[in-house]
Design a protein around this motif. Structure first.
Motif, PDB file in Angstrom:
ATOM      1  N   SER A 134       0.829  -1.199   0.000  1.00  0.00           N
ATOM      2  CA  SER A 134       0.000   0.000   0.000  1.00  0.00           C
ATOM      3  C   SER A 134       0.868   1.255   0.000  1.00  0.00           C
ATOM      4  N   LEU A 135       1.900   1.253   0.845  1.00  0.00           N
ATOM      5  CA  LEU A 135       2.824   2.383   0.894  1.00  0.00           C
ATOM      6  C   LEU A 135       3.636   2.485  -0.399  1.00  0.00           C
ATOM      7  N   GLY A 136       3.985   1.337  -0.967  1.00  0.00           N
ATOM      8  CA  GLY A 136       4.687   1.331  -2.247  1.00  0.00           C
ATOM      9  C   GLY A 136       3.808   1.891  -3.352  1.00  0.00           C
ATOM     10  N   GLY A 186       7.454   1.396   2.393  1.00  0.00           N
ATOM     11  CA  GLY A 186       6.926   1.072   1.071  1.00  0.00           C
ATOM     12  C   GLY A 186       7.927   0.317   0.223  1.00  0.00           C
ATOM     13  N   VAL A 187       7.446  -0.655  -0.549  1.00  0.00           N
ATOM     14  CA  VAL A 187       8.318  -1.476  -1.384  1.00  0.00           C
ATOM     15  C   VAL A 187       8.087  -1.167  -2.861  1.00  0.00           C
ATOM     16  N   GLU A 188       9.050  -1.567  -3.671  1.00  0.00           N
ATOM     17  CA  GLU A 188       8.940  -1.404  -5.126  1.00  0.00           C
ATOM     18  C   GLU A 188       7.828  -2.293  -5.654  1.00  0.00           C
ATOM     19  N   LYS A 194       3.109  -1.186 -12.340  1.00  0.00           N
ATOM     20  CA  LYS A 194       3.518   0.165 -12.734  1.00  0.00           C
ATOM     21  C   LYS A 194       3.011   0.500 -14.134  1.00  0.00           C
ATOM     22  N   ILE A 195       3.130  -0.458 -15.046  1.00  0.00           N
ATOM     23  CA  ILE A 195       2.665  -0.239 -16.420  1.00  0.00           C
ATOM     24  C   ILE A 195       1.158  -0.003 -16.456  1.00  0.00           C
TER      25      ILE A 195
END
Length: 211
Positions: A134-136, A186-188, A194-195
């Motif tokens: 969620s943080l990511g 947050g994580v990647e 992302k796309i």
């Protein structure tokens, strides 16, 4: 302190949605960065700037929805509180963009309810996936928003100081929110996510400019 149950939070979510979507329902806590700034626009420039500010306004509606959705499903209280605080700070952006649209004799996007619903759902799913994701999601969202803002700053007429000051402050806040989300754990996000976010963002910005 009162403990809110699921029904309470749903009612809060409905209230937050109305405040985000109804013009004039959200008031800024901070002074408008455009105060005391001047601008002189031709008719064509004003039309273009209105389109840009409509996109940015819709982006802030989406940001409100994302944070509200994540706050509803976040597992840790501190993460839930952080999402609510970020949403409060983003309300300033919403009000500033709305003020600028009024000055330009223009209106917010008619599609905002659609984008709010979609963004709320995405935020809720991100919260269910886990707080680190969620943080990511917040960090990646703010990164993409910052890129849009920088692009819009480049497109503004050189003499539109009012819009420039608003967008510059918004960009500064977005980058701060991104750093805060990363520092909080947050994580990647996966490349496919992302796309997908980029594609949805592109559709939103393209339609909101005109409608």
């Amino acid at each position: 302190m009162r403990q809110y149950n699921g029904v309470d939070r749903l009612i809060q979510s409905f209230d937050q949605a109305l405040r985000s979507l109804v013009p004039g329902a959200t008031a800024a806590q901070r002074s408008n960065p455009a105060d005391n700034a001047s601008t002189h626009l031709s008719v064509s420039d004003a039309r273009h700037v209105a389109g840009l500010m409509r996109v940015n306004h819709t982006g802030e509606v989406c940001a409100q929805a994302l944070y509200h959705g994540q706050a509803l499903t976040a597992k840790l209280p501190n993460v839930r509180d952080e999402m609510k605080q970020a949403a409060l700070e983003e309300q300033d952006h919403l009000a500033w963009c709305e003020d600028r649209l009024k000055e330009l004799d223009s209106l917010p996007s008619l599609l905002n309810p659609v984008w709010y619903g979609l963004s709320f759902g995405m935020g809720a799913i991100a919260g269910i996936a886990g707080d680190k994701y969620s943080l990511g999601f917040v960090a990646e969202t703010e990164r993409q928003v910052s890129l849009h803002l920088q692009s819009h700053l480049d497109q503004l007429p050189a003499h539109d100081d009012r819009s420039k000051r608003i967008l510059e402050q918004m960009n500064q806040d977005e980058l701060h929110h991104r750093e805060s989300a990363l520092e909080a754990g947050g994580v990647e996000l996966p490349f496919a996510v992302k796309i997908t976010m980029t594609a949805i963002s592109k559709l939103m910005t393209t339609t909101s400019y005109y409608i």
